[in-house]
Design a protein around this motif. Structure first.
Motif, PDB file in Angstrom:
ATOM      1  N   ALA A  75       0.836  -1.203   0.000  1.00  0.00           N
ATOM      2  CA  ALA A  75       0.000   0.000   0.000  1.00  0.00           C
ATOM      3  C   ALA A  75       0.873   1.256   0.000  1.00  0.00           C
ATOM      4  CB  ALA A  75      -0.929  -0.011   1.205  1.00  0.00           C
ATOM      5  N   GLU A  76       1.987   1.228   0.739  1.00  0.00           N
ATOM      6  CA  GLU A  76       2.902   2.371   0.773  1.00  0.00           C
ATOM      7  C   GLU A  76       3.534   2.621  -0.595  1.00  0.00           C
ATOM      8  OE1 GLU A  76       5.694   1.405   3.859  1.00  0.00           O
ATOM      9  OE2 GLU A  76       4.223   1.734   5.445  1.00  0.00           O
ATOM     10  N   LEU A  77       3.664   1.586  -1.400  1.00  0.00           N
ATOM     11  CA  LEU A  77       4.192   1.743  -2.754  1.00  0.00           C
ATOM     12  C   LEU A  77       3.191   2.444  -3.670  1.00  0.00           C
ATOM     13  CD1 LEU A  77       5.895  -1.725  -3.386  1.00  0.00           C
ATOM     14  CD2 LEU A  77       7.032   0.483  -3.065  1.00  0.00           C
ATOM     15  N   LYS A 104      12.046  -5.523  -0.586  1.00  0.00           N
ATOM     16  CA  LYS A 104      12.309  -4.090  -0.747  1.00  0.00           C
ATOM     17  C   LYS A 104      13.511  -3.812  -1.649  1.00  0.00           C
ATOM     18  CE  LYS A 104       9.997  -2.274   3.331  1.00  0.00           C
ATOM     19  NZ  LYS A 104      10.124  -1.511   4.582  1.00  0.00           N
ATOM     20  N   PRO A 105      14.649  -4.498  -1.463  1.00  0.00           N
ATOM     21  CA  PRO A 105      15.783  -4.224  -2.362  1.00  0.00           C
ATOM     22  C   PRO A 105      15.487  -4.524  -3.833  1.00  0.00           C
ATOM     23  CG  PRO A 105      16.540  -5.392  -0.415  1.00  0.00           C
ATOM     24  CD  PRO A 105      15.042  -5.390  -0.379  1.00  0.00           C
ATOM     25  N   VAL A 106      14.721  -5.559  -4.101  1.00  0.00           N
ATOM     26  CA  VAL A 106      14.388  -5.904  -5.493  1.00  0.00           C
ATOM     27  C   VAL A 106      13.529  -4.806  -6.109  1.00  0.00           C
ATOM     28  CG1 VAL A 106      13.095  -7.511  -6.951  1.00  0.00           C
ATOM     29  CG2 VAL A 106      14.630  -8.392  -5.196  1.00  0.00           C
ATOM     30  N   VAL A 107      12.533  -4.330  -5.368  1.00  0.00           N
ATOM     31  CA  VAL A 107      11.664  -3.276  -5.894  1.00  0.00           C
ATOM     32  C   VAL A 107      12.451  -1.991  -6.096  1.00  0.00           C
ATOM     33  CG1 VAL A 107       9.668  -1.812  -5.361  1.00  0.00           C
ATOM     34  CG2 VAL A 107       9.532  -4.285  -5.026  1.00  0.00           C
ATOM     35  N   LEU A 108      13.330  -1.653  -5.164  1.00  0.00           N
ATOM     36  CA  LEU A 108      14.169  -0.462  -5.330  1.00  0.00           C
ATOM     37  C   LEU A 108      15.050  -0.588  -6.573  1.00  0.00           C
ATOM     38  CD1 LEU A 108      15.218   0.310  -1.648  1.00  0.00           C
ATOM     39  CD2 LEU A 108      13.635   1.609  -3.096  1.00  0.00           C
ATOM     40  N   TRP A 109      15.593  -1.766  -6.797  1.00  0.00           N
ATOM     41  CA  TRP A 109      16.428  -2.012  -7.974  1.00  0.00           C
ATOM     42  C   TRP A 109      15.609  -1.848  -9.255  1.00  0.00           C
ATOM     43  CZ3 TRP A 109      16.308  -6.392 -11.369  1.00  0.00           C
ATOM     44  CH2 TRP A 109      17.371  -6.424 -12.272  1.00  0.00           C
ATOM     45  N   LEU A 110      14.387  -2.422  -9.270  1.00  0.00           N
ATOM     46  CA  LEU A 110      13.529  -2.302 -10.446  1.00  0.00           C
ATOM     47  C   LEU A 110      13.135  -0.851 -10.701  1.00  0.00           C
ATOM     48  CD1 LEU A 110      11.245  -5.433  -9.949  1.00  0.00           C
ATOM     49  CD2 LEU A 110      13.009  -5.122 -11.699  1.00  0.00           C
TER      50      LEU A 110
END
Length: 119
Positions: A75-77, A104-110
């Motif tokens: 939801a925060e995304l 979280k690291p994967v989403v930040l990377w994407l």
């Protein structure tokens, strides 16, 4: 290849053979805390069934330490309720992941590659 097994008895003896108990269907089992929680958020029985099938073994992730933090993060995304449900149904194994160390690291990377929430 598998061997072909032929029945050499009569129809009556086939009907009287010992029966192996069938595993109950996933919907016949009692609901877990995670299922109860997700159903309060609007997940349908069909969605819960898909989640259980994809999660494997038994769908019993820790609601307080895995499910709620993961849903809150989605939801925060900026994902809508519908998008959150789609993510959970498609990837229920995410409840097994460590949010801070994996997701979280994967989403930040994407996002660093230029992807947004719609992708």
């Amino acid at each position: 290849s598998l061997p072909i097994v032929r029945w050499s008895g009569t129809a009556a003896s086939f009907a009287a053979r010992p029966r192996v108990p069938r595993r109950s269907s996933l919907l016949d089992e009692e609901r877990t805390l995670a299922e109860d929680y997700l159903s309060t958020l609007g997940f349908s029985d069909a969605e819960l069934s898909k989640i259980k099938l994809r999660y494997g073994r038994s769908f019993e992730p820790d609601v307080e330490n895995k499910v709620k933090p993961f849903l809150r993060w989605l939801a925060e995304l900026g994902l809508t309720d519908l998008e959150v449900r789609k993510v959970v149904v498609a990837f229920p194994m995410a409840f097994r992941a460590r949010l801070e160390e994996n997701s979280k690291p994967v989403v930040l990377w994407l996002k660093g590659l230029g992807m947004d929430n719609s992708q």
